[in-house]
Write an enzyme that holds these catalytic residues in place. Structure first.
Site, PDB file in Angstrom:
ATOM      1  CD  GLU A  29      -6.244  94.463   8.613  1.00 26.63           C
ATOM      2  OE1 GLU A  29      -6.016  95.458   7.921  1.00 26.63           O
ATOM      3  OE2 GLU A  29      -7.394  94.074   8.868  1.00 26.63           O
TER       4      GLU A  29
ATOM      5  CE  LYS B 286     -17.776  94.847   5.382  1.00 28.35           C
ATOM      6  NZ  LYS B 286     -16.489  94.573   6.078  1.00 28.35           N
TER       7      LYS B 286
ATOM      8  CG  HIS C  34      15.259 105.193  10.350  1.00 23.77           C
ATOM      9  ND1 HIS C  34      16.577 105.579  10.240  1.00 23.77           N
ATOM     10  CD2 HIS C  34      15.223 103.873  10.051  1.00 23.77           C
ATOM     11  CE1 HIS C  34      17.307 104.541   9.876  1.00 23.77           C
ATOM     12  NE2 HIS C  34      16.509 103.484   9.751  1.00 23.77           N
TER      13      HIS C  34
ATOM     14  CB  CYS D  30     -26.403 105.795   0.519  1.00 24.70           C
ATOM     15  SG  CYS D  30     -25.725 107.410   0.855  1.00 24.70           S
TER      16      CYS D  30
ATOM     17  NE  ARG E  59     -24.662  99.744   1.315  1.00 26.82           N
ATOM     18  CZ  ARG E  59     -24.168  99.285   0.181  1.00 26.82           C
ATOM     19  NH1 ARG E  59     -24.112  97.992  -0.042  1.00 26.82           N
ATOM     20  NH2 ARG E  59     -23.713 100.096  -0.742  1.00 26.82           N
TER      21      ARG E  59
ATOM     22  CG  ASN F 241     -27.406 104.358  -2.514  1.00 25.76           C
ATOM     23  OD1 ASN F 241     -28.067 105.007  -1.728  1.00 25.76           O
ATOM     24  ND2 ASN F 241     -27.274 103.040  -2.439  1.00 25.76           N
ATOM     25  N   GLY F 242     -24.959 107.701  -4.394  1.00 29.02           N
ATOM     26  CA  GLY F 242     -24.009 108.238  -5.373  1.00 29.02           C
ATOM     27  C   GLY F 242     -23.935 109.747  -5.257  1.00 29.02           C
TER      28      GLY F 242
ATOM     29  CD1 TRP G 177     -21.742 107.024   6.229  1.00 24.74           C
ATOM     30  CD2 TRP G 177     -20.812 108.076   4.501  1.00 24.74           C
ATOM     31  NE1 TRP G 177     -20.418 107.222   6.525  1.00 24.74           N
ATOM     32  CE2 TRP G 177     -19.821 107.867   5.477  1.00 24.74           C
ATOM     33  CE3 TRP G 177     -20.454 108.729   3.321  1.00 24.74           C
ATOM     34  CZ2 TRP G 177     -18.502 108.275   5.312  1.00 24.74           C
ATOM     35  CZ3 TRP G 177     -19.142 109.143   3.154  1.00 24.74           C
ATOM     36  CH2 TRP G 177     -18.187 108.906   4.153  1.00 24.74           C
TER      37      TRP G 177
ATOM     38  CE  LYS H  29      -9.851  95.729  10.893  1.00 21.61           C
ATOM     39  NZ  LYS H  29      -9.581  95.355   9.546  1.00 21.61           N
TER      40      LYS H  29
ATOM     41  CD  GLU I 126     -11.541  99.379  10.500  1.00 23.41           C
ATOM     42  OE1 GLU I 126     -12.148 100.045   9.661  1.00 23.41           O
ATOM     43  OE2 GLU I 126     -11.041  98.266  10.251  1.00 23.41           O
TER      44      GLU I 126
HETATM   45  O1  M6R Z   1     -14.540  96.521   0.136  1.00 28.63           O
HETATM   46  P1  M6R Z   1     -13.064  96.827   0.094  1.00 28.63           P
HETATM   47  O2  M6R Z   1     -12.234  95.679   0.512  1.00 28.63           O
HETATM   48  O3  M6R Z   1     -12.641  97.370  -1.240  1.00 28.63           O
HETATM   49  O4  M6R Z   1     -12.881  97.983   1.137  1.00 28.63           O
HETATM   50  C1  M6R Z   1     -11.660  98.621   1.300  1.00 28.63           C
HETATM   51  C2  M6R Z   1     -11.606  99.402   2.578  1.00 28.63           C
HETATM   52  O5  M6R Z   1     -12.586 100.398   2.582  1.00 28.63           O
HETATM   53  C3  M6R Z   1     -11.808  98.495   3.800  1.00 28.63           C
HETATM   54  O6  M6R Z   1     -10.879  97.460   3.831  1.00 28.63           O
HETATM   55  C4  M6R Z   1     -11.699  99.315   5.092  1.00 28.63           C
HETATM   56  O7  M6R Z   1     -10.394  99.747   5.284  1.00 28.63           O
HETATM   57  C5  M6R Z   1     -12.201  98.490   6.269  1.00 28.63           C
HETATM   58  N1  M6R Z   1     -13.003  99.302   7.137  1.00 28.63           N
HETATM   59  C6  M6R Z   1     -11.116  97.892   7.070  1.00 28.63           C
HETATM   60  O8  M6R Z   1     -11.562  97.190   8.168  1.00 28.63           O
END
Ligand code: M6R
Length: 607
Positions: free
Chosen positions: A480, A602, A503, A2, A27, A99-100, A73, A484, A487
């Site tokens: 990683e 985000k 395995h 949010c 965000r 927010n929260g 959100w 990527k 997501e």
């Molecule tokens: O802001 P942060 O680095 O703490 O965020 C951690 C994860 O939420 C963030 O890296 C998330 O996995 C991303 N969407 C990856 O691209």
């Protein structure tokens, strides 16, 4: 997650709020709304969908000089117009954006229901305007303070009252809130990106603080109504940093920024004379650093992958046992904290709830926790005992790219610093420094593989599953790369240690399941070649990322992307960048919303 924005001043608030919300889109959100003070009342609109959908239904007549806006959100209650913020009290005199999560909202709601309050939404947030209305006796700030004394949970809120023109009251507990100080105008937002077009002078709020803003200035108090003196900080980046500047989307821009952002992270952090790292922000003397017997890293998502690379480096070159753990796990286990262990909380946003609470738990037990954060002034940056900013500039795309390479750049300097205090000779130090300084240029060269990667992405993006495989430092890079891809393209992908596929995961291999191999010229290359052959023998398509000139890899793989040669410790930079491009081009080809993938935020400020 949010987002909040608020404005009071001489300009028309509606446009400023909508533009501010647009800047908060990155965000992640599912609905949005705004409200302004108008003709002695409140005029608001809210709906599900994008900010442009909201903009389309804002009436021209909805003008006013003071208002608040929100991107939601969903957590409590579905994605509906009624659940969107702002929320109002029964008389529509008070509007709140939140927010929260209000943890005791069920009890508060039952109490308010008993008083005759009828709720319009299913949200936890709606208890706030009703509670504030209950306490309101002509002073909004006082009413907010009284209401918040009854609230358990996390909040960043902005509140306006129809009877108090040109005033916004904000409060923070666990959800970030920043005040923007302009010329005869003031703003409030959950994130400075929403206000950078209007001012660069900001005041970061702390948990437990309440602010009252009018066009002339602000007063900050704590929950007990004691005045708090705050310093005004200056934001060092400008609007251009949060605009696409000719790129199709923010993710593409951020991938291509990496030669500069890595250089920026390294800038001033290498002592070329002694071939060591310089990280003044750690707030630790050489003697204290020498006393470190163990390093533990906590983080989430991509930042955790950076932590895995950091731990590998610290252990292998500084010879200090190190590991990285999910912050979401550490926060709920009864972890052992030892006085000679140094902890790192790694986070782009500096607001990730799991990482923040893991850090607080560690600090409560007496640990020294250093932050590696990108967002200046973020909660983790402020609450940690020291650390290093990554200086990658604002990262807008939900998928983290440049923040990751900057996080690992910090670990490369930290590992060097620790290694040079222990086993690493000055001549090895010089070699290391030379290689590290060459990284930005080699990343630039790697980016020239763009068209080749796009061609391969087009060819394979319709596969249902992908395996990403690597060993040693390439294992976290494989994780990683898989993250990527899933997501932003929504293709199922798993990252595995290439040594582990026999395995179990090898059962997945068939003609339709591509394996992405990370096989640069490092000490494990031969081993990974054997793993490639295992896949080849089962007719699995292979896309290999290897060092230029590696004919053997080329003879086994179906597709090859080469990366420049570099000292083997530094391949994580050069292997990550093409995987970011691969994910990006797959998502593009599949028509996905690259910058704002579905269901993702985000900055994950809830559990
Ligand atoms: O802001 P942060 O680095 O703490 O965020 C951690 C994860 O939420 C963030 O890296 C998330 O996995 C991303 N969407 C990856 O691209």
């Amino acid at each position: 997650m949010c987002g909040i924005v608020g404005y009071c001043g001489p300009k028309k608030a509606t446009g400023i709020l909508l533009d501010g919300l647009k800047r908060l889109e990155y965000r992640g959100y599912d609905s949005a709304g705004i409200v302004v003070q108008k003709d002695g009342g409140l005029d608001g609109v809210k709906r599900t969908g994008k900010i442009n959908d909201l903009r389309a239904i804002v009436p021209e007549a909805m003008t006013g000089n003071c208002g608040i806006g929100h991107t939601r959100w969903a957590t409590h209650g579905g994605v509906t117009d009624l659940n969107a913020h702002p929320h109002f009290d029964s008389a529509n005199r008070i509007a709140v954006v939140h927010n929260g999560i209000i943890e005791n909202y069920t009890q508060l709601k039952a109490h308010l229901n008993a008083e005759g309050v009828v709720f319009r939404s299913e949200t936890d947030s709606e208890v706030l305007p009703h509670l504030i209305a209950m306490y309101y006796e002509g002073d909004l700030e006082k009413a907010v303070r009284s209401a918040l004394r009854r609230v358990k949970g996390t909040y960043g809120i902005a509140v306006i009252h129809a009877d108090e023109p040109m005033r916004i009251v904000g409060a923070r507990n666990g959800s970030p809130l920043v005040v923007g100080v302009g010329e005869n105008e003031m703003l409030i937002a959950s994130d400075v990106t929403a206000m950078i077009a209007h001012t660069k002078q900001v005041v970061y709020m702390e948990d437990g603080e309440i602010v009252s803003i009018t066009p002339d200035g602000f007063t900050m108090t704590d929950i007990e109504d004691k005045k708090v003196n705050k310093q005004v900080d200056e934001i060092t980046w400008d609007l251009g940093s949060i605009e696409k500047e000719g790129f199709a989307c923010f993710m593409e821009k951020e991938i291509f920024e990496q030669p500069e952002t890595i250089a920026q992270t390294l800038s001033g952090r290498i002592d070329a004379e002694y071939a060591t790292g310089k990280l003044g922000g750690l707030n630790m003397s050489s003697r204290e650093l020498l006393g470190v017997k163990r390093v533990k890293i906590v983080a989430a998502g991509t930042s955790w992958h950076a932590g895995l690379i950091g731990a590998h480096l610290i252990e292998s070159i500084a010879r200090i046992p190190a590991n990285a753990e999910f912050s979401s796990e550490l926060r709920y286990r009864n972890c052992v904290v030892e006085s000679d262990t140094l902890y790192f909380a790694v986070t782009q946003s500096g607001e990730t709830a799991d990482t923040l609470y893991a850090m607080r738990e560690l600090k409560r037990k007496g640990a020294r926790v250093l932050g590696i954060c990108n967002v200046v002034g973020s909660t983790i940056a402020r609450e940690s005992d020291g650390g290093a900013y990554t200086h990658a500039g604002p990262e807008i795309a939900v998928a983290s790219t440049k923040a990751f390479t900057s996080q690992i750049a910090v670990f490369y300097t930290f590992a060097l610093l620790m290694a040079r205090m222990r086993d690493m000779s000055i001549s090895s130090g010089f070699r290391y420094v030379k290689a590290l300084q060459s990284v930005p240029e080699k990343v630039r060269e790697t980016l020239t593989r763009r068209d080749e990667i796009q061609r391969i992405a087009k060819k394979y993006c319709h596969a249902r599953d992908f395996l990403f495989l690597g060993r040693g430092l390439m294992y976290p890079v494989a994780l990683e790369g898989a993250l990527k891809l899933k997501e932003i393209s929504y293709i199922h992908a798993e990252g595995y240690s290439a040594g582990e596929i026999k395995h179990g995961p090898i059962a997945l291999i068939n003609e339709e399941t591509p394996s992405i191999f990370l096989v640069p010229a490092d000490e494990l290359r031969e081993k990974v070649l054997s793993n490639m052959k295992e896949i080849k023998a089962r007719n699995g398509p292979i896309i290999a990322f290897c060092t230029e000139g590696d004919e053997e890899v080329a003879s086994i793989a179906d597709e090859v992307v080469t990366i420049p040669r570099i000292d083997e410790l530094f391949y994580p930079f050069l292997a990550t960048v093409p995987l970011q491009l691969f994910a990006y081009f797959c998502a593009l080809e599949l028509g996905r919303d690259v910058d704002q993938p579905r269901n993702l935020a985000k900055s994950v400020t809830v559990e």
